[in-house]
Each structure stands twice: as C-alpha cells, then as structure tokens.
Design an enzyme around this catalytic site. Structure first.
Site, PDB file in Angstrom:
ATOM      1  N   SER A  78      45.378  35.774  31.568  1.00 24.96           N
ATOM      2  CA  SER A  78      45.938  37.022  32.693  1.00 24.96           C
ATOM      3  C   SER A  78      46.429  36.761  33.297  1.00 24.96           C
ATOM      4  CB  SER A  78      44.288  37.270  33.298  1.00 24.96           C
ATOM      5  OG  SER A  78      44.399  35.576  34.649  1.00 24.96           O
ATOM      6  N   GLU A 161      44.037  45.467  34.591  1.00 25.91           N
ATOM      7  CA  GLU A 161      42.989  45.633  35.803  1.00 25.91           C
ATOM      8  C   GLU A 161      43.549  46.367  36.700  1.00 25.91           C
ATOM      9  OE1 GLU A 161      42.219  41.938  37.007  1.00 25.91           O
ATOM     10  OE2 GLU A 161      40.602  42.622  37.904  1.00 25.91           O
ATOM     11  N   HIS A 220      35.931  41.969  36.026  1.00 20.71           N
ATOM     12  CA  HIS A 220      35.591  40.395  36.776  1.00 20.71           C
ATOM     13  C   HIS A 220      34.475  40.951  37.796  1.00 20.71           C
ATOM     14  CE1 HIS A 220      40.560  38.719  36.728  1.00 20.71           C
ATOM     15  NE2 HIS A 220      39.227  38.500  35.360  1.00 20.71           N
ATOM     16  N   ARG A 226      34.660  37.837  48.123  1.00 18.66           N
ATOM     17  CA  ARG A 226      35.084  37.487  47.258  1.00 18.66           C
ATOM     18  C   ARG A 226      34.098  35.153  47.483  1.00 18.66           C
ATOM     19  NH1 ARG A 226      41.456  39.152  44.992  1.00 18.66           N
ATOM     20  NH2 ARG A 226      40.643  39.484  43.361  1.00 18.66           N
ATOM     21  N   GLU A 255      35.048  35.337  39.239  1.00 20.71           N
ATOM     22  CA  GLU A 255      36.383  35.417  40.496  1.00 20.71           C
ATOM     23  C   GLU A 255      36.108  35.323  41.936  1.00 20.71           C
ATOM     24  OE1 GLU A 255      40.786  37.681  38.808  1.00 20.71           O
ATOM     25  OE2 GLU A 255      39.331  38.506  39.737  1.00 20.71           O
TER      26      GLU A 255
HETATM   27 MN    MN Z   1      40.007  40.389  39.116  1.00 21.08          MN
END
Ligand code: MN
Length: 306
Positions: A78, A161, A220, A226, A255
């Site tokens: 990616s 994405e 993801h 996060r 992620e």
């Molecule tokens: Mn992502």
C-alpha cells in the site's frame, strides 16, 4: 434465510484471511524492522502483512520475499501520494512523478508477490486546503486507469481506499469511491473500506459494505481512536455481519498507529499525536483474537439464518 446471490457462491465457506499493517511493529522497511514486523505478525497469528511501498526502492524484494516465506506470511502493498506526487493537482510535473511512483510501487508489489496495490492511490494523503476540482478528479482517474491496466498485465488488482475528510478531499465515502471506480470501468479496480474512516464519514457500518458488494476488494479495521479494537465507538459486529452478507471473503487487515513506531512522516500525515498503546505484540495478539471472534460470530449467525 439468506437470499443474496453470494449465498450460492462456491467461496461461501472459505474464510477471510486476517492481516496486520507493518507499521504496528516498526518503520521503515529496513532489515531489522522488517524482521521485527514479520515475526510480530506471525506470532500474533496473522496470515497477511501489509507492507508500505511509499519509497519502493527502499524495500528489498529478494530478502523480503524470503522473510515472508520464513514466517508464512502473504504480502499486500500500500501507499499514499503526497504533494510532490499529486496526480489530482494542478502541477503537471508532480502528476508525472505521481504516476511514475505508482508504477514503481506496482512493480515492487509484483516482485514481492502481492496480489494488490492499494491505499490512497488516487491523490494526496493528507489535509487539503480546498475542495477538489473536476479537472483534478478526471486527471486522477486517467492515471488510476493506466495503473489498473498495468496491474492487469501482472494479474494484479488496484485498490482505492476511501479515507476521511482530513486525509483526502476526493474520496470520503463509499458512494464517492464506487462512482470513481465505476466511471473508470476496470475489472481489477476495487474499493477499499476502512472502519476508522467510515466512522467519521458514513451513516452506518453496513450500508456502504452492501452498496460496494463485489467491488469491495480490501478491508482495513481500525478503532475510532486507532488504538485497541473494542475500546472505541465502532460497531464491528454490524460491520462484520455486512461483510458476510455481501459475501466478502477477501483480506481483513488491522491498522493501528503509535507515534513512536509509525515513523515521523506517517504519524504527521495521519495526525497521530498521542500514544494509544505501547506494546505492539500485546496489541497485535489482542487484535487477532478480537477479529477471529468477530469472524466466527458473523459466519455462525449467517449459517443460522439459512
Ligand atoms: Mn486504512
């Protein structure tokens, strides 16, 4: 009873493979860091390692392939573009650099054995000062179309994405991503959804997945902050049920970023300013358990309803 066509698909009973982004463990992709990421991913139980190819030449193909094989991992590559490689911006030199970078990243992904090159492949990953232009969007589509054609020659796919408004001005919702892809019309161009971004931009976690249907090619999972899965506001149960309902059996990659490990460049781009975790191995083990349980529940509930 499940009446979706996917219920009849021969792949129905295969299981999604779980992946993890290498930046959970270490950056950049130098020998010691690569070893750390591969060992960490494999020990936590993951089958896929996502390798960033922002600087394709910094990833050594031969040693990386060997490392992946040694740890039983499959790669997915990616990247995101920046201002110096903006294919949707007004500067033709930056656009040319961007296309060249994407093609080099594709070549690297191919050398590593990745079936997919994904990420913000259509523009700048980062905060924008203004809205996108129609000219810029069309220019980005022409580049992505050529990238998809180059990928088709290698039997690879290209992912787009969808990210939140602070990381792109072009594609913030699944609806926008689907339109972008459908207008290009390449079979190997797929939508890539991410729960962290969906949480900011979408109305729920199910409709975008069902709308994407067979165009969904990569996923993801990230928590709203996060950090550790299940400690934020994201409705993962709804998301995993929708994935199952849509017949999605592609990779699902965790992620998460911490300022120390993601590297200064990526941390600043993604606005990772505070530490949500310290122990990458603990985070990874927890994420694998959490995701495996979600998959079990989603598959079990769809079998019950047949
Ligand atoms: Mn992502």
């Amino acid at each position: 009873m499940n009446l979706l066509p996917s219920a009849c698909s021969p792949e129905r009973h295969t299981r999604s493979k779980l992946g993890i982004h290498a930046a959970v463990f270490a950056r950049p992709w130098a020998p010691a860091e690569a070893e750390r990421a591969a060992r960490g991913a494999s020990r936590a139980g993951f089958e896929i390692l996502e390798i960033p190819v922002l600087v394709p030449e910094s990833v050594d193909s031969a040693s990386t392939r060997e490392l992946l094989e040694q740890h039983g991992l499959e790669p997915v590559c990616s990247l995101g573009l920046d201002e110096s490689s903006d294919i949707a911006g007004p500067d033709p030199e930056a656009a040319a650099r961007g296309e060249d970078l994407l093609l080099r990243a594709l070549e690297k992904a191919h050398e590593l054995g990745s079936p997919l090159l994904t990420g913000v492949t259509y523009g700048v990953l980062g905060r924008h000062a203004g809205p996108p232009t129609a000219h810029g969007r069309a220019a980005a589509q022409r580049v992505v179309a050529r990238l998809a054609a180059a990928a088709a020659d290698k039997r690879m796919r290209v992912g787009v994405e969808v990210v939140n408004r602070y990381e792109s001005n072009l594609l913030n919702t699944a609806e926008q991503g689907i339109a972008f892809i459908d207008e290009i019309g390449a079979d190997n161009l797929v939508l890539h959804l991410d729960t962290y971004h969906m949480n900011i931009e979408e109305s729920d976690f199910s409709i975008p997945v069902l709308a994407a249907g067979e165009r969904l090619g990569y996923v993801h999972v990230g928590e709203s902050h996060r950090g550790y899965l299940g400690t934020g506001t994201i409705d993962f149960t709804a998301f995993f049920r929708a994935l199952d309902q849509a017949g999605y059996r592609g990779a699902i990659t965790f992620e998460s970023f911490s300022p120390g490990l993601a590297g200064e460049h990526l941390s600043c781009r993604l606005a990772i300013w505070r530490e949500t975790w310290r122990d990458a191995d603990d985070l990874a083990r927890h994420a694998h358990r959490y995701l495996a349980d979600l998959l079990d529940s989603a598959y079990a509930s769809s079998t019950d309803s047949e």
